[in-house]
Design a protein around this motif. Sequence first.
Motif, PDB file in Angstrom:
ATOM      1  N   MET A  75      43.556 -61.164 -31.354  1.00 15.47           N
ATOM      2  CA  MET A  75      43.028 -60.396 -30.222  1.00 15.47           C
ATOM      3  C   MET A  75      42.377 -59.109 -30.712  1.00 15.47           C
ATOM      4  N   GLN A  76      41.228 -58.805 -30.168  1.00 15.49           N
ATOM      5  CA  GLN A  76      40.587 -57.531 -30.519  1.00 15.49           C
ATOM      6  C   GLN A  76      41.312 -56.369 -29.827  1.00 15.49           C
ATOM      7  N   THR A  77      41.200 -55.205 -30.437  1.00 13.81           N
ATOM      8  CA  THR A  77      41.839 -54.024 -29.852  1.00 13.81           C
ATOM      9  C   THR A  77      40.785 -53.118 -29.219  1.00 13.81           C
ATOM     10  N   ASP A 120      41.651 -52.699 -11.747  1.00 10.99           N
ATOM     11  CA  ASP A 120      41.480 -54.165 -11.768  1.00 10.99           C
ATOM     12  C   ASP A 120      40.826 -54.636 -13.064  1.00 10.99           C
ATOM     13  N   ILE A 121      39.810 -53.912 -13.512  1.00 11.17           N
ATOM     14  CA  ILE A 121      39.102 -54.348 -14.724  1.00 11.17           C
ATOM     15  C   ILE A 121      39.980 -54.175 -15.954  1.00 11.17           C
ATOM     16  N   LEU A 122      40.656 -53.049 -16.036  1.00 15.99           N
ATOM     17  CA  LEU A 122      41.545 -52.820 -17.179  1.00 15.99           C
ATOM     18  C   LEU A 122      42.644 -53.880 -17.212  1.00 15.99           C
ATOM     19  N   LYS A 123      43.167 -54.207 -16.054  1.00 15.91           N
ATOM     20  CA  LYS A 123      44.218 -55.226 -15.988  1.00 15.91           C
ATOM     21  C   LYS A 123      43.688 -56.582 -16.465  1.00 15.91           C
ATOM     22  N   GLU A 124      42.481 -56.907 -16.044  1.00 14.41           N
ATOM     23  CA  GLU A 124      41.884 -58.176 -16.485  1.00 14.41           C
ATOM     24  C   GLU A 124      41.636 -58.150 -18.004  1.00 14.41           C
ATOM     25  N   LEU A 125      41.225 -56.992 -18.506  1.00 24.26           N
ATOM     26  CA  LEU A 125      40.971 -56.866 -19.953  1.00 24.26           C
ATOM     27  C   LEU A 125      42.237 -57.128 -20.771  1.00 24.26           C
ATOM     28  N   THR A 126      43.399 -56.796 -20.223  1.00 23.26           N
ATOM     29  CA  THR A 126      44.648 -56.986 -20.989  1.00 23.26           C
ATOM     30  C   THR A 126      44.921 -58.472 -21.258  1.00 23.26           C
ATOM     31  N   LYS A 127      44.258 -59.353 -20.536  1.00 22.46           N
ATOM     32  CA  LYS A 127      44.432 -60.798 -20.798  1.00 22.46           C
ATOM     33  C   LYS A 127      43.745 -61.207 -22.106  1.00 22.46           C
ATOM     34  N   TYR A 128      42.727 -60.463 -22.484  1.00 21.85           N
ATOM     35  CA  TYR A 128      41.897 -60.876 -23.629  1.00 21.85           C
ATOM     36  C   TYR A 128      41.900 -59.884 -24.786  1.00 21.85           C
ATOM     37  N   TYR A 129      42.398 -58.679 -24.529  1.00 26.45           N
ATOM     38  CA  TYR A 129      42.370 -57.626 -25.559  1.00 26.45           C
ATOM     39  C   TYR A 129      43.710 -56.883 -25.587  1.00 26.45           C
ATOM     40  N   ASN A 130      44.012 -56.291 -26.737  1.00 23.79           N
ATOM     41  CA  ASN A 130      45.107 -55.312 -26.799  1.00 23.79           C
ATOM     42  C   ASN A 130      44.531 -53.948 -26.453  1.00 23.79           C
ATOM     43  N   ASN A 133      31.482 -56.044 -17.106  1.00 24.74           N
ATOM     44  CA  ASN A 133      30.404 -57.002 -17.377  1.00 24.74           C
ATOM     45  C   ASN A 133      30.199 -57.184 -18.884  1.00 24.74           C
ATOM     46  N   ILE A 134      30.334 -56.105 -19.633  1.00 23.42           N
ATOM     47  CA  ILE A 134      30.133 -56.194 -21.081  1.00 23.42           C
ATOM     48  C   ILE A 134      31.320 -56.864 -21.774  1.00 23.42           C
ATOM     49  N   LEU A 135      32.517 -56.446 -21.426  1.00 25.27           N
ATOM     50  CA  LEU A 135      33.690 -56.877 -22.201  1.00 25.27           C
ATOM     51  C   LEU A 135      34.317 -58.179 -21.707  1.00 25.27           C
ATOM     52  N   LEU A 136      33.971 -58.590 -20.508  1.00 24.82           N
ATOM     53  CA  LEU A 136      34.588 -59.813 -19.973  1.00 24.82           C
ATOM     54  C   LEU A 136      33.611 -60.976 -19.889  1.00 24.82           C
ATOM     55  N   LYS A 137      32.342 -60.716 -20.225  1.00 24.10           N
ATOM     56  CA  LYS A 137      31.339 -61.748 -19.962  1.00 24.10           C
ATOM     57  C   LYS A 137      31.593 -63.071 -20.674  1.00 24.10           C
ATOM     58  N   SER A 138      32.163 -62.999 -21.883  1.00 22.07           N
ATOM     59  CA  SER A 138      32.399 -64.252 -22.591  1.00 22.07           C
ATOM     60  C   SER A 138      33.743 -64.890 -22.200  1.00 22.07           C
TER      61      SER A 138
END
Length: 187
Positions: free
Chosen positions: A1-3, A71-81, A180-185
Amino acid sequence: MQTIMVDMDDVLTYGNFSKILEDYLGYKPDYKNLKGYYIQDLLGDKKNDFFSKFKDMNMYENAELLPDCYDILKELTKYYNIYICTDYIWREIVEYAGNNLKNKYDFLYTKLDFIEPKNFIFTADKSVINCDIKIDDKIENILGAKTMLLFTAYHNKNLDESELHNQNIIRVNNWKELGNILLKSNR
Ligand SMILES: [Mg+2]
């Protein structure tokens, strides 16, 4: 996982210090006249008086997260540390900066209930943090990261866009754009 390193002031929550400063002055100063990053430099010879009152204030007492941040930060925690990294030092009154540390901790602990406190980092020197992606409103704090995201604030909005582009720095204006940038993939 990326940080990811995420800054607190003017990224998670906006304008809390300037609100107190404006209340003290009784007017909204012209921030365009400000040369550097620290708006207290506008106080001139009132600086000591201001900080003698300010040291006991909690600037996060009524502070809120910026729109979409939760909401976005919470979603980011699924894919990033995610690490929240914030400078708590009050340079004018370093002996009282422990008050600020506590207030910042309490804000992060209550508002970001999905991030463990072990992921809170309190330091003024963010260059020692080795995260893949760095999000901050101060350029010095993101330099060296693989992905450098500059969050728009009063003091950086006039920076030359082609200069930012040359340095591979991406400007973001709000949390929707960050998502949009960090979750697009991943979405
Ligand atoms: Mg900041």
